[in-house]
Design an enzyme around this catalytic site. Sequence first.
Site, PDB file in Angstrom:
ATOM      1  N   ILE A  12       0.990  -1.341   0.074  1.00 25.00           N
ATOM      2  CA  ILE A  12      -0.139   0.040   0.112  1.00 25.00           C
ATOM      3  C   ILE A  12       1.056   1.324   0.021  1.00 25.00           C
ATOM      4  CG2 ILE A  12      -1.954   1.288   1.275  1.00 25.00           C
ATOM      5  CD1 ILE A  12      -2.549  -1.619   2.628  1.00 25.00           C
ATOM      6  N   ALA A  83       5.147  -1.612   8.581  1.00 22.70           N
ATOM      7  CA  ALA A  83       4.704  -2.619   9.533  1.00 22.70           C
ATOM      8  C   ALA A  83       4.789  -3.944   9.169  1.00 22.70           C
ATOM      9  CB  ALA A  83       2.985  -2.469   9.740  1.00 22.70           C
ATOM     10  N   ASP A 126      -8.817  -2.413  10.161  1.00 21.24           N
ATOM     11  CA  ASP A 126     -10.321  -2.725  10.741  1.00 21.24           C
ATOM     12  C   ASP A 126      -9.938  -3.969  11.539  1.00 21.24           C
ATOM     13  OD1 ASP A 126      -9.808  -4.919   8.881  1.00 21.24           O
ATOM     14  OD2 ASP A 126     -11.677  -4.492   7.783  1.00 21.24           O
ATOM     15  N   GLU A 127      -8.892  -4.620  11.504  1.00 20.44           N
ATOM     16  CA  GLU A 127      -8.554  -5.711  12.287  1.00 20.44           C
ATOM     17  C   GLU A 127      -8.692  -5.487  13.979  1.00 20.44           C
ATOM     18  OE1 GLU A 127      -6.218  -8.853  11.310  1.00 20.44           O
ATOM     19  OE2 GLU A 127      -6.437  -8.718   9.248  1.00 20.44           O
ATOM     20  N   ALA A 155      -3.381  -7.312  17.610  1.00 24.24           N
ATOM     21  CA  ALA A 155      -2.985  -6.571  18.970  1.00 24.24           C
ATOM     22  C   ALA A 155      -2.164  -5.497  18.813  1.00 24.24           C
ATOM     23  CB  ALA A 155      -2.672  -8.018  19.971  1.00 24.24           C
ATOM     24  N   ASN A 252     -14.337 -15.902   1.199  1.00 21.22           N
ATOM     25  CA  ASN A 252     -13.151 -16.185   0.519  1.00 21.22           C
ATOM     26  C   ASN A 252     -13.319 -17.203  -0.591  1.00 21.22           C
ATOM     27  OD1 ASN A 252     -11.708 -14.822   2.520  1.00 21.22           O
ATOM     28  ND2 ASN A 252     -11.286 -16.363   3.804  1.00 21.22           N
TER      29      ASN A 252
HETATM   30  P1  NAD Z   1       3.293  -4.856   3.293  1.00 22.45           P
HETATM   31  O1  NAD Z   1       3.816  -5.953   4.274  1.00 22.45           O
HETATM   32  O2  NAD Z   1       3.253  -5.198   2.109  1.00 22.45           O
HETATM   33  O3  NAD Z   1       4.536  -3.775   3.433  1.00 22.45           O
HETATM   34  C1  NAD Z   1       5.237  -3.225   4.710  1.00 22.45           C
HETATM   35  C2  NAD Z   1       6.268  -2.584   4.405  1.00 22.45           C
HETATM   36  O4  NAD Z   1       6.949  -1.995   5.645  1.00 22.45           O
HETATM   37  C3  NAD Z   1       7.432  -3.279   3.651  1.00 22.45           C
HETATM   38  O5  NAD Z   1       8.115  -2.431   2.530  1.00 22.45           O
HETATM   39  C4  NAD Z   1       8.484  -3.535   4.703  1.00 22.45           C
HETATM   40  O6  NAD Z   1       9.881  -3.599   4.110  1.00 22.45           O
HETATM   41  C5  NAD Z   1       8.270  -2.077   5.457  1.00 22.45           C
HETATM   42  N1  NAD Z   1       8.816  -2.508   6.902  1.00 22.45           N
HETATM   43  C6  NAD Z   1       8.431  -3.467   7.502  1.00 22.45           C
HETATM   44  N2  NAD Z   1       9.225  -3.317   8.996  1.00 22.45           N
HETATM   45  C7  NAD Z   1       9.730  -2.066   8.800  1.00 22.45           C
HETATM   46  C8  NAD Z   1      10.419  -1.340   9.680  1.00 22.45           C
HETATM   47  N3  NAD Z   1      10.820  -1.846  11.201  1.00 22.45           N
HETATM   48  N4  NAD Z   1      11.066  -0.328   9.558  1.00 22.45           N
HETATM   49  C9  NAD Z   1      10.983   0.314   7.963  1.00 22.45           C
HETATM   50  N5  NAD Z   1      10.120  -0.466   7.275  1.00 22.45           N
HETATM   51  C10 NAD Z   1       9.457  -1.501   7.392  1.00 22.45           C
HETATM   52  O7  NAD Z   1       2.207  -3.976   4.226  1.00 22.45           O
HETATM   53  P2  NAD Z   1       0.986  -3.720   3.516  1.00 22.45           P
HETATM   54  O8  NAD Z   1      -0.010  -4.500   3.201  1.00 22.45           O
HETATM   55  O9  NAD Z   1       1.399  -2.442   2.320  1.00 22.45           O
HETATM   56  O10 NAD Z   1       0.406  -2.700   4.531  1.00 22.45           O
HETATM   57  C11 NAD Z   1       0.937  -1.290   4.996  1.00 22.45           C
HETATM   58  C12 NAD Z   1       0.078  -0.750   6.039  1.00 22.45           C
HETATM   59  O11 NAD Z   1      -1.297  -0.882   6.119  1.00 22.45           O
HETATM   60  C13 NAD Z   1       0.307  -1.650   7.534  1.00 22.45           C
HETATM   61  O12 NAD Z   1       0.495  -0.761   8.555  1.00 22.45           O
HETATM   62  C14 NAD Z   1      -0.957  -2.518   7.637  1.00 22.45           C
HETATM   63  O13 NAD Z   1      -1.097  -2.732   8.949  1.00 22.45           O
HETATM   64  C15 NAD Z   1      -1.877  -1.603   7.077  1.00 22.45           C
HETATM   65  N6  NAD Z   1      -3.121  -2.062   6.429  1.00 22.45           N
HETATM   66  C16 NAD Z   1      -3.003  -3.161   5.337  1.00 22.45           C
HETATM   67  C17 NAD Z   1      -4.145  -3.673   4.866  1.00 22.45           C
HETATM   68  C18 NAD Z   1      -3.997  -4.543   3.724  1.00 22.45           C
HETATM   69  O14 NAD Z   1      -5.297  -5.082   3.230  1.00 22.45           O
HETATM   70  N7  NAD Z   1      -2.742  -5.027   3.353  1.00 22.45           N
HETATM   71  C19 NAD Z   1      -5.586  -3.140   5.189  1.00 22.45           C
HETATM   72  C20 NAD Z   1      -5.556  -2.085   6.182  1.00 22.45           C
HETATM   73  C21 NAD Z   1      -4.249  -1.744   6.668  1.00 22.45           C
HETATM   74  O1  DAU Z   2      -8.320  -6.272   7.315  1.00 25.33           O
HETATM   75  C1  DAU Z   2      -7.160  -5.872   6.978  1.00 25.33           C
HETATM   76  C2  DAU Z   2      -6.215  -6.704   7.013  1.00 25.33           C
HETATM   77  O2  DAU Z   2      -6.434  -7.479   5.663  1.00 25.33           O
HETATM   78  C3  DAU Z   2      -4.605  -5.943   6.942  1.00 25.33           C
HETATM   79  O3  DAU Z   2      -4.547  -5.357   8.283  1.00 25.33           O
HETATM   80  C4  DAU Z   2      -3.803  -6.871   7.038  1.00 25.33           C
HETATM   81  O4  DAU Z   2      -2.553  -6.473   7.020  1.00 25.33           O
HETATM   82  C5  DAU Z   2      -3.968  -7.732   5.725  1.00 25.33           C
HETATM   83  O5  DAU Z   2      -2.984  -8.820   5.472  1.00 25.33           O
HETATM   84  C6  DAU Z   2      -5.352  -8.520   5.565  1.00 25.33           C
HETATM   85  O6  DAU Z   2      -5.611  -9.441   6.610  1.00 25.33           O
HETATM   86  P1  DAU Z   2      -6.470 -10.684   6.311  1.00 25.33           P
HETATM   87  O7  DAU Z   2      -5.698 -11.812   7.142  1.00 25.33           O
HETATM   88  O8  DAU Z   2      -7.777 -10.647   6.117  1.00 25.33           O
HETATM   89  O9  DAU Z   2      -5.786 -11.160   4.766  1.00 25.33           O
HETATM   90  P2  DAU Z   2      -5.103 -12.389   4.065  1.00 25.33           P
HETATM   91  O10 DAU Z   2      -4.859 -12.191   2.699  1.00 25.33           O
HETATM   92  O11 DAU Z   2      -3.881 -13.102   4.861  1.00 25.33           O
HETATM   93  O12 DAU Z   2      -6.540 -13.244   4.221  1.00 25.33           O
HETATM   94  C7  DAU Z   2      -7.549 -13.062   3.713  1.00 25.33           C
HETATM   95  C8  DAU Z   2      -8.663 -14.059   4.199  1.00 25.33           C
HETATM   96  O13 DAU Z   2      -8.405 -15.394   3.235  1.00 25.33           O
HETATM   97  C9  DAU Z   2      -8.575 -14.837   5.541  1.00 25.33           C
HETATM   98  O14 DAU Z   2      -9.895 -15.070   5.732  1.00 25.33           O
HETATM   99  C10 DAU Z   2      -7.713 -15.872   5.372  1.00 25.33           C
HETATM  100  C11 DAU Z   2      -7.953 -16.565   4.096  1.00 25.33           C
HETATM  101  N1  DAU Z   2      -6.645 -17.458   3.390  1.00 25.33           N
HETATM  102  C12 DAU Z   2      -5.502 -16.541   3.380  1.00 25.33           C
HETATM  103  C13 DAU Z   2      -4.415 -17.035   2.800  1.00 25.33           C
HETATM  104  C14 DAU Z   2      -3.260 -16.634   2.772  1.00 25.33           C
HETATM  105  C15 DAU Z   2      -7.020 -18.488   2.797  1.00 25.33           C
HETATM  106  O15 DAU Z   2      -8.146 -19.060   3.030  1.00 25.33           O
HETATM  107  N2  DAU Z   2      -5.882 -19.004   2.351  1.00 25.33           N
HETATM  108  C16 DAU Z   2      -4.793 -18.473   2.006  1.00 25.33           C
HETATM  109  O16 DAU Z   2      -3.596 -19.463   1.650  1.00 25.33           O
END
Ligand code: NAD
Ligand code: DAU
Length: 339
Positions: A12, A83, A126-127, A155, A252
């Site tokens: 993101i 993160a 939202d988690e 957490a 899913n």
């Molecule tokens: P991601 O895992 O793809 O990317 C995380 C990035 O942070 C990476 O580039 C990593 O190298 C960097 N990073 C990790 N630890 C670090 C540290 N100690 N210092 C500096 N950089 C560091 O994550 P994402 O999916 O892009 O999520 C970004 C943010 O959005 C997170 O805070 C996550 O909690 C939040 N978020 C994600 C989702 C989602 O669906 N992916 C939804 C809601 C909120």
């Molecule tokens: O809701 C926001 C969160 O969404 C972010 O805070 C997290 O950083 C992000 O990783 C994501 O968390 P989820 O646990 O919801 O995402 P994930 O893609 O890991 O899983 C989505 C759903 O799919 C979940 O119900 C678990 C399921 N799943 C996931 C994987 C990786 C499977 O069934 N099989 C899989 O192999």
Amino acid sequence: MNILVTGGAGFIGANFVYYELKNHPEDRIVCLDKLTYAGNLQTLEEAMKNDNFRFVKGDIADRDCVFRLFEEEKFDIVVNFAAESHVDRSVENPEIFLKTNILGTQTLMDACRKYGIKRYHQVSTDEVYGDLPLDRPDLFFTEETPIHTSSPYSASKASADLLVLAYARTFKLPVSITRCSNNYGPYHFPEKLIPLMISRALADESLPVYGKGENVRDWLYVEDHCSAIDLVIRKGREGEVYNIGGHNERTNLEVVKTILKLLSKPESLITYVTDRPGHDMRYAIDPTKIHTELGWLPETTFDKGIEQTIKWYLDNEDWWKNILEGDYQNYYERMYKNR
Ligand code: NAD
Ligand code: DAU
């Protein structure tokens, strides 16, 4: 304005870097990223060509590194994406989640206090609200929903949110927080559901669905998340929390079947595997506050966004195949072999 984007080499954060460079060419963006397994400099190749962009490799929990950077650059805004973000990894090893997600947030805010800042923005999730039952489709997360976390990841994110609000009250730090639902789109690391399923389906490999695949997530196209954060950091009220989500709830199994259909692959690839411990059932955001206060609405429906995303993965095979060739194989073996 001079904006620090932490975690900008991840999914993101990188999309946000590109969103800002495109929509605010007058601003300068500095990205601080540790380049963990989830960080990828290839993702930022285009940004590196822009004179208004600077990349710095470093850890947000490393006080010397962070304070040095704040001393060099006079930041107006800090947007903290950095993160550990994968729930399954937090079940395997919680410690790094506490270090980066909590202590990293504290370190950044301490630097903001020392050097001054117009806004510290925390990208949350939202988690932090836990989950909703499947048989109550009328319930949604609002900003008033109590914090009630399930995994070490959530957490740690909730702890960080509480710390941000504490710094606002105690030290008068100008903060804001956004809590977004599940994102998808370009540069999504293939350990997460959608890119994992796309990459495995393209290779005709089994698709590991946890439990019965009934869990519901509220999917938001990543650019819509970026536009919401952009609004909040520029126009959102100080000290406020804003939920972000677009009423795109899918089980899913529905998501996986949609991907298979769009790729013309058989549903027989689906394999049901042991459930994630503590697996949240349903996430669903009520985005009324950000809509009424800031006029934000998502632009991309799930049907359109998933097509665009699949097209991106087809057009950018190099990007994700490079990842699959690295340490990723060990990760997949470790996580899925005994499921
Ligand atoms: P991601 O895992 O793809 O990317 C995380 C990035 O942070 C990476 O580039 C990593 O190298 C960097 N990073 C990790 N630890 C670090 C540290 N100690 N210092 C500096 N950089 C560091 O994550 P994402 O999916 O892009 O999520 C970004 C943010 O959005 C997170 O805070 C996550 O909690 C939040 N978020 C994600 C989702 C989602 O669906 N992916 C939804 C809601 C909120
Ligand atoms: O809701 C926001 C969160 O969404 C972010 O805070 C997290 O950083 C992000 O990783 C994501 O968390 P989820 O646990 O919801 O995402 P994930 O893609 O890991 O899983 C989505 C759903 O799919 C979940 O119900 C678990 C399921 N799943 C996931 C994987 C990786 C499977 O069934 N099989 C899989 O192999």
